[in-house]
Write an enzyme that holds these catalytic residues in place. Structure first.
Site, short mmCIF file in Angstrom:
data_model
loop_
_atom_site.label_atom_id
_atom_site.label_comp_id
_atom_site.label_asym_id
_atom_site.label_seq_id
_atom_site.Cartn_x
_atom_site.Cartn_y
_atom_site.Cartn_z
N LEU A 116 67.73 53.94 22.63
CA LEU A 116 68.06 54.25 24.11
C LEU A 116 66.90 53.71 24.86
O LEU A 116 65.67 53.60 24.40
CB LEU A 116 68.06 55.68 24.38
N ASP A 117 67.28 53.13 25.97
CA ASP A 117 66.24 52.62 27.06
C ASP A 117 65.17 53.65 27.11
O ASP A 117 65.57 54.95 27.27
CB ASP A 117 66.73 52.13 28.21
N GLU A 118 64.10 53.43 27.44
CA GLU A 118 62.81 54.44 27.72
C GLU A 118 63.31 55.53 29.04
O GLU A 118 63.28 56.83 28.64
CB GLU A 118 61.57 53.67 28.24
#
Length: 243
Positions: A68-70
């Site tokens: 997942l993106d940050e």
């Protein structure tokens, strides 16, 4: 930024990742990561999975099958054995894992649901961005997202927003963010893909949450894990959706 365990077996974990926590190091910063937490809590997972190489530096990614993106919060699977890692990798490659994301986006929709099937590639003007439509540089990859506009509303200033359920059928980098931008309905507080839009609805990060994941595990058990909403989503839903 402490992850929480939603479901665990001897073969894998399903975790709720908080926003602001990178999944693994990029080799450039010393920010805390989910893999740091994994190694601390499960030191036996070191070496499970596949490392990546960044700037000639090998980065260990213990148990990481997808990411997942940050800034994106929500559900993520972590393999606890190499056999489990291989199994989940195959499920993802064969599109046998169902994912559901929730998001707030700018604007309203004429239709209640639809599908975006625009290939994604690099943005020719910004190396940090992926892109769909005109302006792609180099190789493109198939990308498919189904969407549902669950609620459409206005804030106190009369700005239009929609609360979305998003179902990625492929797993490209930034796919949901890119496809929402392609529809000219960028995700709220996405500073990379909607830099001219202000923060809104109480969000100071990309308003994207990986809500559910469904799959059949190695034992043939059907699993559906749901990540509770973080406080910013809870507040926005209570204020504007009232469901």
């Amino acid at each position: 930024m402490e992850p929480t365990i939603l479901f665990e077996t001897n073969d894998y974990l399903v975790i709720n990742k908080p926003s602001g926590l990178m999944v693994h190091s990029d080799g450039k910063t010393d920010k805390p990561t989910l893999t740091d937490w994994i190694i601390k809590k499960y030191p036996e997972l070191k070496g499970i999975g596949e490392p990546i190489v960044s700037d000639e530096q090998e980065i260990d990614r213990p148990g990481i099958v997808h990411r997942l993106d940050e800034e994106t919060s929500g559900v993520i699977i972590v393999a606890k054995t190499q056999e489990s890692f291989t199994y989940f990798k195959k499920l993802f490659m064969n599109r046998e894992i169902q994912k559901e994301y929730h998001a707030f986006v700018w604007g309203h929709f004429k239709e209640a649901s639809g599908t975006v099937a625009e290939p994604i590639g690099r943005n020719k003007n910004d190396f940090r961005q992926r892109h769909a439509g005109r302006g792609i540089r180099g190789e493109t990859k198939e990308a498919i997202t189904k969407w549902e506009a669950m609620n459409q509303f206005e804030d106190e200033q009369g700005q239009q927003f929609s609360f979305m359920h998003l179902f990625p059928k492929t797993g490209r980098t930034h796919q949901l963010r890119v496809h929402m931008k392609f529809l000219q309905r960028p995700i709220v507080s996405d500073t990379l893909y909607a830099p001219t839009k202000p923060d809104a609805l109480g969000f100071s990060r990309v308003a994207l949450h990986a809500r559910k994941i469904s799959f059949v595990d190695q034992d043939g058990q059907k699993i559906e894990a749901e990540a509770p909403y973080p406080p910013d989503f809870e507040a926005a839903i209570a204020s504007f959706i009232k469901i």
